[in-house]
Design a protein around this motif. Structure first.
Motif, PDB file in Angstrom:
ATOM      1  N   THR A 148       0.818  -1.200   0.000  1.00 15.27           N
ATOM      2  CA  THR A 148       0.000   0.000   0.000  1.00 15.27           C
ATOM      3  C   THR A 148       0.857   1.256   0.000  1.00 15.27           C
ATOM      4  N   GLU A 149       1.861   1.265   0.841  1.00 15.39           N
ATOM      5  CA  GLU A 149       2.901   2.290   0.742  1.00 15.39           C
ATOM      6  C   GLU A 149       4.184   1.718   1.288  1.00 15.39           C
ATOM      7  N   HIS A 150       5.235   1.808   0.485  1.00 14.52           N
ATOM      8  CA  HIS A 150       6.551   1.362   0.948  1.00 14.52           C
ATOM      9  C   HIS A 150       7.171   2.492   1.773  1.00 14.52           C
ATOM     10  N   ALA A 151       8.473   2.495   1.902  1.00 11.81           N
ATOM     11  CA  ALA A 151       9.151   3.492   2.735  1.00 11.81           C
ATOM     12  C   ALA A 151       9.372   4.811   2.014  1.00 11.81           C
ATOM     13  N   ASP A 152       8.909   4.921   0.775  1.00 13.77           N
ATOM     14  CA  ASP A 152       9.338   5.994  -0.119  1.00 13.77           C
ATOM     15  C   ASP A 152       8.323   7.120  -0.293  1.00 13.77           C
ATOM     16  N   ASN A 153       7.265   7.154   0.544  1.00 15.48           N
ATOM     17  CA  ASN A 153       6.266   8.225   0.492  1.00 15.48           C
ATOM     18  C   ASN A 153       5.472   8.223  -0.806  1.00 15.48           C
ATOM     19  N   PHE A 154       5.385   7.058  -1.467  1.00 14.97           N
ATOM     20  CA  PHE A 154       4.565   6.958  -2.676  1.00 14.97           C
ATOM     21  C   PHE A 154       3.372   6.078  -2.346  1.00 14.97           C
ATOM     22  N   SER A 155       2.195   6.694  -2.199  1.00 21.96           N
ATOM     23  CA  SER A 155       0.979   5.977  -1.831  1.00 21.96           C
ATOM     24  C   SER A 155       0.358   5.342  -3.072  1.00 21.96           C
ATOM     25  N   MET A 156       0.016   4.064  -2.948  1.00 28.67           N
ATOM     26  CA  MET A 156      -0.501   3.324  -4.101  1.00 28.67           C
ATOM     27  C   MET A 156      -2.032   3.340  -4.151  1.00 28.67           C
ATOM     28  N   TRP A 157      -2.621   4.405  -3.588  1.00 32.21           N
ATOM     29  CA  TRP A 157      -4.079   4.541  -3.629  1.00 32.21           C
ATOM     30  C   TRP A 157      -4.446   6.001  -3.891  1.00 32.21           C
ATOM     31  N   ASP A 158      -5.708   6.253  -4.083  1.00 28.97           N
ATOM     32  CA  ASP A 158      -6.216   7.599  -4.334  1.00 28.97           C
ATOM     33  C   ASP A 158      -6.277   8.334  -2.995  1.00 28.97           C
ATOM     34  N   SER A 159      -5.200   9.032  -2.665  1.00 32.40           N
ATOM     35  CA  SER A 159      -5.049   9.585  -1.330  1.00 32.40           C
ATOM     36  C   SER A 159      -5.277  11.089  -1.293  1.00 32.40           C
ATOM     37  N   SER A 160      -6.041  11.515  -0.280  1.00 34.82           N
ATOM     38  CA  SER A 160      -6.159  12.943   0.022  1.00 34.82           C
ATOM     39  C   SER A 160      -5.136  13.362   1.063  1.00 34.82           C
ATOM     40  N   VAL A 161      -4.577  12.402   1.778  1.00 39.43           N
ATOM     41  CA  VAL A 161      -3.573  12.689   2.806  1.00 39.43           C
ATOM     42  C   VAL A 161      -2.227  12.981   2.168  1.00 39.43           C
TER      43      VAL A 161
ATOM     44  N   ASN B 152      11.469  20.210  -2.453  1.00 34.38           N
ATOM     45  CA  ASN B 152      11.220  18.783  -2.660  1.00 34.38           C
ATOM     46  C   ASN B 152      10.681  18.095  -1.410  1.00 34.38           C
ATOM     47  N   GLU B 153      10.364  18.863  -0.399  1.00 36.57           N
ATOM     48  CA  GLU B 153       9.871  18.286   0.850  1.00 36.57           C
ATOM     49  C   GLU B 153       8.595  17.480   0.633  1.00 36.57           C
ATOM     50  N   ILE B 154       7.805  17.858  -0.351  1.00 31.46           N
ATOM     51  CA  ILE B 154       6.562  17.142  -0.637  1.00 31.46           C
ATOM     52  C   ILE B 154       6.835  15.682  -1.016  1.00 31.46           C
ATOM     53  N   TYR B 155       8.020  15.418  -1.592  1.00 34.59           N
ATOM     54  CA  TYR B 155       8.392  14.060  -1.981  1.00 34.59           C
ATOM     55  C   TYR B 155       9.081  13.296  -0.860  1.00 34.59           C
ATOM     56  N   TYR B 156       9.956  13.993  -0.119  1.00 36.34           N
ATOM     57  CA  TYR B 156      10.854  13.305   0.798  1.00 36.34           C
ATOM     58  C   TYR B 156      10.590  13.583   2.272  1.00 36.34           C
ATOM     59  N   GLY B 157       9.727  14.524   2.557  1.00 34.84           N
ATOM     60  CA  GLY B 157       9.565  14.955   3.934  1.00 34.84           C
ATOM     61  C   GLY B 157      10.639  15.968   4.296  1.00 34.84           C
ATOM     62  N   PRO B 158      10.541  16.560   5.479  1.00 37.56           N
ATOM     63  CA  PRO B 158      11.509  17.583   5.876  1.00 37.56           C
ATOM     64  C   PRO B 158      12.894  16.986   6.116  1.00 37.56           C
ATOM     65  N   ALA B 159      13.905  17.811   5.933  1.00 34.29           N
ATOM     66  CA  ALA B 159      15.272  17.372   6.216  1.00 34.29           C
ATOM     67  C   ALA B 159      15.415  17.082   7.708  1.00 34.29           C
ATOM     68  N   LEU B 160      16.065  15.962   8.008  1.00 31.35           N
ATOM     69  CA  LEU B 160      16.251  15.512   9.381  1.00 31.35           C
ATOM     70  C   LEU B 160      17.720  15.190   9.616  1.00 31.35           C
ATOM     71  N   PRO B 161      18.136  15.097  10.874  1.00 30.80           N
ATOM     72  CA  PRO B 161      19.506  14.648  11.135  1.00 30.80           C
ATOM     73  C   PRO B 161      19.750  13.285  10.497  1.00 30.80           C
ATOM     74  N   LEU B 162      20.947  13.077  10.007  1.00 36.46           N
ATOM     75  CA  LEU B 162      21.282  11.847   9.297  1.00 36.46           C
ATOM     76  C   LEU B 162      21.045  10.612  10.165  1.00 36.46           C
ATOM     77  N   GLU B 163      21.217  10.764  11.478  1.00 34.02           N
ATOM     78  CA  GLU B 163      21.084   9.606  12.368  1.00 34.02           C
ATOM     79  C   GLU B 163      19.646   9.064  12.410  1.00 34.02           C
TER      80      GLU B 163
END
Length: 481
Positions: free
Chosen positions: A106-119, A175-186
Motif C-alpha cells: 500500500t505504501e513502501h518506505a518511499d512516500n509513494f501511496s498506491m491509492w487515491d489519497s487525500s492525505v 522537494n519536501e513534498i516528496y521526501y519529507g523535511p530534512a532531518l539529522p542523518l542519524e
C-alpha cells in the motif's frame, strides 16, 4: 510529544481473536511495486541506498542517471507508467497460485501511496501510472473471493531519504513534498535518537485510516520499525479498525514487539518456528531468489517445490505464508514468476485439503532437515541499514525422509517431501504406541486406491504405488479414530 513516551494505554481493549478465514486461508500473496521498480537495481531499498555515497546502488545511480542533485528518486515517479497494469490479471494470478488473500504494497518506505489519497498528494493517481492501484486491485480481488490485505511500511520514511551527499535533492526545501523535511542523518537508523514528531505520527496514522475508510481491508500488515511510532497513534489504528469501523472479522499483523501480543497476528519475516505454536502466526517471504522484494534486472525465482515445502512446514506449525512477487515496472509479471506460482496452485488443487482449513497435529515434523526458530530480526535489520545489503534467511532443504503433519475434518495428513527410490515410506511418528494408536487405512490424496501399510513398533511402513503422482510433494491421508 516524544514518540518514546509511553502512555497508560489499555491495550487489552483492542485484543482481537484471529478470524477463522485467516486461520483457514494459509497462503497469501503481496506485491512490491513502486518507483523503485524503474531502476530495478538490486532491491527495493534503492530509494534509500542511492543516497548513501559509496554503496553499490549509489554508484549505479550516478553512472546511469547522473548526480543526486540533478536526478533524485522523485524523478523515477513519472517513469513508472504501469502501461500493462491490469488488476484482473493480478487477480487471475492470485487465484491460479492458490492464494486466498492478497494485496499490493500500500505504501513502501518511499512516500509513494498506491491509492487515491487525500492525505498524500504523491500517490499513484496523481503521479506515475495515474491509477488507483490498491483500489482497482481491491475490486478485482473481491470479485474473485480473494480477501484483501493492505501492507504498510511507511514508518521507515522517518529518515529514509537523508543523504550523505549534502548536495542531494532531498535537502532542497521545494522537494519536501516528496521526501519529507530534512532531518539529522542519524534518523535513518532503526532506532534513532530523535523519534518521529507528532506531525509525522499523525500523517502516518491518517494514511492508514484513509485506506481503512476507502477500501475496508480484511487484514492490515505493518512492517518492522512500527515501534518508533508514538504508542497512542498505534493504539488509535487498532481501536479504529476493530471498534470504530467494526472489523470484527479483520486482523492486524505486526513484527518484533511493535504491538502488544494479542492484538493481532505475529509475523516472522523470512522466518519459521521449530515447533507448532498455540497461536496463529505468519511468515512473509519472497518468491524472488535474489535478496530483493521487487523486480530486478535478471530476476531469479525460487522453484515451486521450495515454496510448497516452505508452505507445508509453516502450516504444520500453525502459520500462514504471505509470499511476495515484484511486478515488472509496466505492471505485468515476469513469465518465470508466473510459471512457479501456477505450479504451486496446481499442487494445491490436488492436495489443498491438507493445507486449507487445516490445524496442527500433536507433532509437526519428522526427518533429518529440522527447521529452527529463525527470523529476519533486529540484528539483521541493523546490518542491512549499515551495509545496504540484506542478509538472507533460508530454511533447510527437505528430502524424502522429511514429513510434515496437519489435520483436517477428522483426518491426519502426512506430507512427504520426496518419493523414495524403493517406494516404501517409514514414518516413525506413527509407530505403534506413537502419536496415533489406531490406523484404519492409508490413501494417497489425488488417488482412489488404498495403500498397503504396517504399523510396527518402529514406524508406520507404507508401500507406495509404482507411479509417482507428483515431483513436488505428495500427501497421505489417514482417518483418525
Amino acid at each position: 510529544m516524544d514518540s518514546k513516551h509511553t502512555t497508560n494505554i489499555d491495550w487489552t481493549s483492542v485484543q482481537q481473536p484471529v478470524p477463522k478465514w485467516f486461520q483457514d486461508a494459509k497462503f497469501g500473496l503481496f506485491f512490491h511495486w513502486g518507483p523503485y521498480s524503474v531502476p530495478a537495481c538490486l532491491n527495493e531499498w534503492y530509494s534509500r541506498n542511492m543516497y548513501c555515497k559509496g554503496l553499490e546502488q549509489n554508484r549505479y545511480h550516478e553512472e546511469h542517471f547522473g548526480s543526486l542533485h540533478d536526478f533524485g528518486y522523485k524523478d523515477f515517479i513519472p517513469m513508472m507508467k504501469g502501461e500493462a497494469f491490469d488488476p484482473e490479471e493480478w487477480a487471475d494470478l492470485v487465484v491460479k497460485s492458490g492464494a486466498r488473500y492478497a494485496g499490493p504494497v500500500t505504501e513502501h518506505a518511499d512516500n509513494f501511496s498506491m491509492w487515491d489519497s487525500s492525505v498524500n498528494p504523491i500517490n499513484s493517481v496523481n503521479c506515475g501510472p495515474h491509477r488507483d492501484v490498491f483500489g482497482e486491485c481491491a475490486k478485482a480481488f473481491r470479485e474473485r473471493d480473494i480477501k484483501l490485505i493492505a501492507t504498510f511500511h511507511h514508518q521507515w520514511l522517518w529518515g529514509w531519504f537523508m543523504s550523505t551527499d549534502n548536495e542531494a535533492d532531498v535537502y532542497d526545501p521545494k522537494n519536501e513534498i516528496y521526501y519529507g523535511p530534512a532531518l539529522p542523518l542519524e534518523t535513518n537508523r532503526y532506532l534513532p535518537y530523535r523519534y518521529p514528531d507528532d506531525k509525522f505520527n499523525a500523517t502516518w496514522r491518517d494514511k492508514v485510516l484513509e485506506v481503512i475508510d476507502k477500501y475496508s481491508p480484511d487484514a492490515i500488515y505493518f512492517d518492522s520499525r512500527t515501534c518508533i511510532i508514538g504508542e497512542s497513534y498505534r493504539y488509535q489504528i487498532a481501536d479504529y479498525y476493530y471498534h470504530t469501523t467494526g472489523h470484527t472479522d479483520g486482523i492486524i499483523t505486526y513484527k518484533q514487539e511493535d504491538f502488544p501480543a494479542g492484538i493481532g497476528v505475529y509475523d516472522l519475516e523470512c522466518g519459521h518456528f521449530a515447533e507448532p505454536k498455540p497461536f496463529v502466526w505468519q511468515s512473509d517471504d519472497r518468491l524472488e531468489d535474489n535478496i530483493t522484494w521487487c523486480i530486478v534486472q535478471n530476476p531469479k525465482y525460487k522453484p515451486a517445490k521450495k515454496i510448497i515445502e516452505q508452505l507445508c512446514d509453516i502450516v504444520s506449525k500453525n502459520g500462514n505464508l504471505l509470499l511476495n512477487i515484484g511486478p515488472q515496472v509496466d505492471g505485468s509479471f515476469h513469465p518465470d514468476a508466473k510459471k512457479q506460482l501456477y505450479a504451486v496452485g496446481d499442487w494445491l488443487k490436488v492436495n489443498g485439503e491438507a493445507i486449507y482449513g487445516s490445524r496442527p497435529f500433536t507433532v509437526a515434523a519428522e526427518g533429518p532437515a529440522a527447521q529452527k526458530d529463525e527470523n529476519f530480526d533486529i540484528d539483521k535489520l541493523h546490518e542491512q541499514i549499515k551495509n545496504g545489503d540484506a542478509a538472507d534467511v533460508r530454511g533447510n532443504e527437505l528430502g524424502e525422509r522429511d514429513f510434515r503433519f496437519t489435520t483436517n475434518n477428522g483426518n491426519l495428513y502426512v506430507i512427504a517431501m520426496g518419493w523414495p527410490a524403493d517406494g516404501a515410506l517409514k514414518i516413525h511418528t506413527l509407530r505403534k504406541n506413537g502419536e496415533l494408536s489406531s490406523i484404519p487405512s492409508v490413501s494417497l490424496v489425488g488417488a482412489d486406491t488404498p495403500l498397503s501399510f504396517e504399523q510396527t513398533d518402529e514406524a508406520l511402513l507404507v508401500q507406495l504405488p509404482k507411479k509417482e503422482p507428483a515431483k513436488l510433494a505428495f500427501v497421505l491421508k489417514i482417518p483418525m479414530a
